[in-house]
Design a protein around this motif. Structure first.
Motif, PDB file in Angstrom:
ATOM      1  N   ALA A  19       0.847  -1.196   0.000  1.00  0.00           N
ATOM      2  CA  ALA A  19       0.000   0.000   0.000  1.00  0.00           C
ATOM      3  C   ALA A  19       0.877   1.239   0.000  1.00  0.00           C
ATOM      4  CB  ALA A  19      -0.901  -0.011   1.230  1.00  0.00           C
ATOM      5  N   GLU A  39      -7.297  -6.618  -2.463  1.00  0.00           N
ATOM      6  CA  GLU A  39      -8.333  -6.445  -1.435  1.00  0.00           C
ATOM      7  C   GLU A  39      -9.529  -5.647  -1.925  1.00  0.00           C
ATOM      8  OE1 GLU A  39      -6.820  -5.351   2.434  1.00  0.00           O
ATOM      9  OE2 GLU A  39      -4.883  -6.307   2.000  1.00  0.00           O
ATOM     10  N   GLN A  42      -8.900  -0.459  -4.918  1.00  0.00           N
ATOM     11  CA  GLN A  42      -7.601   0.193  -4.872  1.00  0.00           C
ATOM     12  C   GLN A  42      -7.252   0.775  -6.238  1.00  0.00           C
ATOM     13  OE1 GLN A  42      -5.448   0.975  -2.426  1.00  0.00           O
ATOM     14  NE2 GLN A  42      -4.163   1.954  -3.980  1.00  0.00           N
ATOM     15  N   THR A 198      -8.708   3.622   2.527  1.00  0.00           N
ATOM     16  CA  THR A 198      -7.717   2.729   3.139  1.00  0.00           C
ATOM     17  C   THR A 198      -6.897   2.072   2.041  1.00  0.00           C
ATOM     18  OG1 THR A 198      -9.262   2.266   4.952  1.00  0.00           O
ATOM     19  CG2 THR A 198      -7.340   0.815   4.740  1.00  0.00           C
ATOM     20  N   THR A 200      -4.424  -0.268  -0.040  1.00  0.00           N
ATOM     21  CA  THR A 200      -4.109  -1.678   0.158  1.00  0.00           C
ATOM     22  C   THR A 200      -3.114  -2.156  -0.905  1.00  0.00           C
ATOM     23  OG1 THR A 200      -6.064  -2.254  -1.164  1.00  0.00           O
ATOM     24  CG2 THR A 200      -6.331  -2.241   1.237  1.00  0.00           C
TER      25      THR A 200
END
Length: 208
Positions: A19, A39, A42, A198, A200
């Motif tokens: 990440a 995940e 992204q 977030t 990843t």
């Protein structure tokens, strides 16, 4: 949307890009790069340079003009500033990819989200870091591709940055039509939903 296959041919490179991290790799003509969104949700910022003459590089303008569409889909050809084919999207498990959203930077973060974001790591930083090994600088960073990023054009012409259209394990396969140097920023943005807030890891698999 094209059905995905296992990577064809021998695997010559297989890496996890953490990440927020950069990645640089050279592909020979005929090799295929598979990008795996491990995940989900992204964004993967993507630049291309001709390996034997990096004054020739990916051109968003030439790519969009040649295909008469701002979105990249299976069959889209990524063209250089010389109008030549650099890579072709041979398969994708998401409907389309973005050509116009650009790369986040400390300047754009500050403008959009406030001065408190100025020190946050950004895609431009990743591109600079990766390009340094080949002697390229900030002037060599051109408009990039954003794989898996969802940038719809609103009815009034405004651009939106919304939740991505990917999911865990989805992929895009891009075949080199010439010897190319691929430079990636695994987008570190945390202020808008392009990474689900977030960031990843992603996986890069090169086959010959």
């Amino acid at each position: 949307m094209s059905p995905m296959q296992d990577p064809n041919g021998a695997v010559v490179h297989d890496a996890i890009v953490p990440a927020r991290a950069p990645w640089l790799h050279r592909l020979k003509a005929g090799q295929t790069l598979r990008i795996v969104d491990l995940e989900g949700n992204q964004a993967v910022d993507f630049l291309l340079y001709a390996t034997d003459d990096d004054a020739e590089r990916y051109s968003a303008q030439d790519t969009i003009a040649a295909q008469r569409n701002i979105f990249l889909r299976a069959g889209s050809v990524l063209r250089s500033n010389e109008g030549r084919a650099m890579m072709t999207i041979v398969a994708t498990s998401v409907e389309y990819h973005d050509t116009i959203g650009g790369a986040c930077s400390c300047e754009s973060n500050t403008l959009r989200y406030g001065m408190h974001t100025k020190a946050q790591h950004a895609c431009v930083d990743n591109f600079l870091q990766a390009n340094l090994s080949d002697g390229r600088g900030k002037r060599d960073i051109v408009s990039n591709i954003n794989f898996f990023m969802n940038v719809p054009v609103e009815p009034d012409g405004a651009l939106g940055i919304v939740d991505g259209i990917s999911a865990p394990g989805l992929t895009v396969d891009v075949r080199a039509e010439m010897d190319v140097t691929v430079v990636v920023s695994n987008c570190p943005q945390i202020n808008n939903p392009c990474n689900g807030f977030t960031p990843t890891p992603v996986r890069m698999i090169v086959t010959a």
